[in-house]
Design a protein around this motif. Structure first.
Motif, PDB file in Angstrom:
ATOM      1  N   PRO A  42     105.611  64.029   6.326  1.00 10.96           N
ATOM      2  CA  PRO A  42     104.771  62.930   5.835  1.00 10.96           C
ATOM      3  C   PRO A  42     105.028  62.667   4.360  1.00 10.96           C
ATOM      4  O   PRO A  42     105.558  63.525   3.641  1.00 10.96           O
ATOM      5  CB  PRO A  42     103.346  63.434   6.063  1.00 10.96           C
ATOM      6  N   ASN A  43     104.646  61.497   3.893  1.00  9.38           N
ATOM      7  CA  ASN A  43     104.758  61.163   2.473  1.00  9.38           C
ATOM      8  C   ASN A  43     103.822  62.054   1.668  1.00  9.38           C
ATOM      9  O   ASN A  43     102.806  62.529   2.179  1.00  9.38           O
ATOM     10  CB  ASN A  43     104.379  59.700   2.230  1.00  9.38           C
ATOM     11  N   LEU A  44     104.145  62.263   0.398  1.00  3.78           N
ATOM     12  CA  LEU A  44     103.281  63.075  -0.462  1.00  3.78           C
ATOM     13  C   LEU A  44     101.865  62.522  -0.506  1.00  3.78           C
ATOM     14  O   LEU A  44     100.897  63.282  -0.557  1.00  3.78           O
ATOM     15  CB  LEU A  44     103.860  63.145  -1.879  1.00  3.78           C
ATOM     16  N   SER A  45     101.733  61.216  -0.484  1.00  3.38           N
ATOM     17  CA  SER A  45     100.403  60.606  -0.552  1.00  3.38           C
ATOM     18  C   SER A  45      99.570  60.913   0.692  1.00  3.38           C
ATOM     19  O   SER A  45      98.347  60.832   0.659  1.00  3.38           O
ATOM     20  CB  SER A  45     100.521  59.100  -0.743  1.00  3.38           C
ATOM     21  N   VAL A  53      95.133  70.661  -0.721  1.00  3.66           N
ATOM     22  CA  VAL A  53      95.216  72.075  -0.332  1.00  3.66           C
ATOM     23  C   VAL A  53      96.644  72.396   0.114  1.00  3.66           C
ATOM     24  O   VAL A  53      97.214  73.420  -0.272  1.00  3.66           O
ATOM     25  CB  VAL A  53      94.202  72.389   0.794  1.00  3.66           C
ATOM     26  N   TYR A  54      97.232  71.510   0.913  1.00  2.00           N
ATOM     27  CA  TYR A  54      98.597  71.732   1.395  1.00  2.00           C
ATOM     28  C   TYR A  54      99.591  71.683   0.239  1.00  2.00           C
ATOM     29  O   TYR A  54     100.487  72.517   0.148  1.00  2.00           O
ATOM     30  CB  TYR A  54      98.960  70.692   2.453  1.00  2.00           C
ATOM     31  N   LEU A  55      99.422  70.728  -0.668  1.00  2.00           N
ATOM     32  CA  LEU A  55     100.326  70.620  -1.819  1.00  2.00           C
ATOM     33  C   LEU A  55     100.230  71.862  -2.700  1.00  2.00           C
ATOM     34  O   LEU A  55     101.252  72.369  -3.187  1.00  2.00           O
ATOM     35  CB  LEU A  55     100.020  69.369  -2.623  1.00  2.00           C
ATOM     36  N   LYS A  56      99.010  72.378  -2.876  1.00  2.00           N
ATOM     37  CA  LYS A  56      98.835  73.603  -3.657  1.00  2.00           C
ATOM     38  C   LYS A  56      99.530  74.772  -2.968  1.00  2.00           C
ATOM     39  O   LYS A  56     100.185  75.593  -3.612  1.00  2.00           O
ATOM     40  CB  LYS A  56      97.347  73.907  -3.844  1.00  2.00           C
ATOM     41  N   PHE A  57      99.402  74.853  -1.651  1.00  2.00           N
ATOM     42  CA  PHE A  57     100.072  75.904  -0.881  1.00  2.00           C
ATOM     43  C   PHE A  57     101.585  75.831  -1.079  1.00  2.00           C
ATOM     44  O   PHE A  57     102.234  76.850  -1.314  1.00  2.00           O
ATOM     45  CB  PHE A  57      99.717  75.768   0.600  1.00  2.00           C
ATOM     46  N   ILE A  58     102.152  74.648  -1.003  1.00  2.00           N
ATOM     47  CA  ILE A  58     103.599  74.471  -1.183  1.00  2.00           C
ATOM     48  C   ILE A  58     104.016  74.918  -2.581  1.00  2.00           C
ATOM     49  O   ILE A  58     105.036  75.591  -2.751  1.00  2.00           O
ATOM     50  CB  ILE A  58     104.010  72.997  -0.934  1.00  2.00           C
ATOM     51  N   GLU A  59     103.243  74.584  -3.591  1.00  2.00           N
ATOM     52  CA  GLU A  59     103.552  75.000  -4.961  1.00  2.00           C
ATOM     53  C   GLU A  59     103.502  76.523  -5.096  1.00  2.00           C
ATOM     54  O   GLU A  59     104.326  77.123  -5.789  1.00  2.00           O
ATOM     55  CB  GLU A  59     102.608  74.340  -5.967  1.00  2.00           C
ATOM     56  N   GLU A  60     102.538  77.165  -4.423  1.00  2.00           N
ATOM     57  CA  GLU A  60     102.451  78.628  -4.449  1.00  2.00           C
ATOM     58  C   GLU A  60     103.675  79.260  -3.787  1.00  2.00           C
ATOM     59  O   GLU A  60     104.215  80.255  -4.279  1.00  2.00           O
ATOM     60  CB  GLU A  60     101.173  79.097  -3.758  1.00  2.00           C
ATOM     61  N   VAL A  61     104.119  78.685  -2.686  1.00  2.00           N
ATOM     62  CA  VAL A  61     105.315  79.195  -2.001  1.00  2.00           C
ATOM     63  C   VAL A  61     106.535  79.044  -2.906  1.00  2.00           C
ATOM     64  O   VAL A  61     107.333  79.978  -3.059  1.00  2.00           O
ATOM     65  CB  VAL A  61     105.534  78.470  -0.653  1.00  2.00           C
ATOM     66  N   LYS A  62     106.677  77.883  -3.542  1.00  2.00           N
ATOM     67  CA  LYS A  62     107.804  77.662  -4.454  1.00  2.00           C
ATOM     68  C   LYS A  62     107.777  78.662  -5.607  1.00  2.00           C
ATOM     69  O   LYS A  62     108.816  79.199  -5.996  1.00  2.00           O
ATOM     70  CB  LYS A  62     107.758  76.240  -5.024  1.00  2.00           C
ATOM     71  N   SER A  63     106.596  78.908  -6.141  1.00  2.00           N
ATOM     72  CA  SER A  63     106.448  79.850  -7.246  1.00  2.00           C
ATOM     73  C   SER A  63     106.852  81.257  -6.824  1.00  2.00           C
ATOM     74  O   SER A  63     107.543  81.969  -7.566  1.00  2.00           O
ATOM     75  CB  SER A  63     105.004  79.835  -7.739  1.00  2.00           C
ATOM     76  N   GLU A  64     106.435  81.663  -5.641  1.00  2.00           N
ATOM     77  CA  GLU A  64     106.791  83.000  -5.141  1.00  2.00           C
ATOM     78  C   GLU A  64     108.298  83.124  -4.930  1.00  2.00           C
ATOM     79  O   GLU A  64     108.898  84.151  -5.252  1.00  2.00           O
ATOM     80  CB  GLU A  64     106.041  83.289  -3.837  1.00  2.00           C
ATOM     81  N   ILE A  65     108.914  82.079  -4.413  1.00  2.00           N
ATOM     82  CA  ILE A  65     110.378  82.088  -4.235  1.00  2.00           C
ATOM     83  C   ILE A  65     111.059  82.255  -5.586  1.00  2.00           C
ATOM     84  O   ILE A  65     111.991  83.053  -5.731  1.00  2.00           O
ATOM     85  CB  ILE A  65     110.851  80.802  -3.526  1.00  2.00           C
TER      86      ILE A  65
END
Length: 74
Positions: free
Chosen positions: A20-23, A28-40
């Motif tokens: 889906p588009n970012l909009s 909550v999902y966007l924050k989760f994705i950022e946390e995953v990126k940070s952990e990587i």
């Protein structure tokens, strides 16, 4: 059938889902994705530091072995 967005040719029983588009994504999902990126990123840095440490130990051991060989009579 499935109501997800699709791309490409339609084939029986095969779906090619599209993100889906970012909009359309929840905060909550966007924050989760950022946390995953940070952990990587953290793990990548950790791997590089560990590899560098291992290489330094290897070179130190090689140097020590060379010095020992130089001390022995021929």
């Amino acid at each position: 059938m499935d109501n997800r967005n699709q791309m490409g040719k339609n084939k029986d029983g095969v779906l090619f889902p599209v993100a889906p588009n970012l909009s359309e994504m929840s905060d909550v999902y966007l924050k989760f994705i950022e946390e995953v990126k940070s952990e990587i990123q953290k793990q990548r840095i950790s791997v590089v530091l560990n590899a560098n440490s291992s290489m330094i130990c290897l070179y130190w051991n090689i140097g020590r072995a060379i010095l020992k060989k130089q001390e022995l009579p021929v």
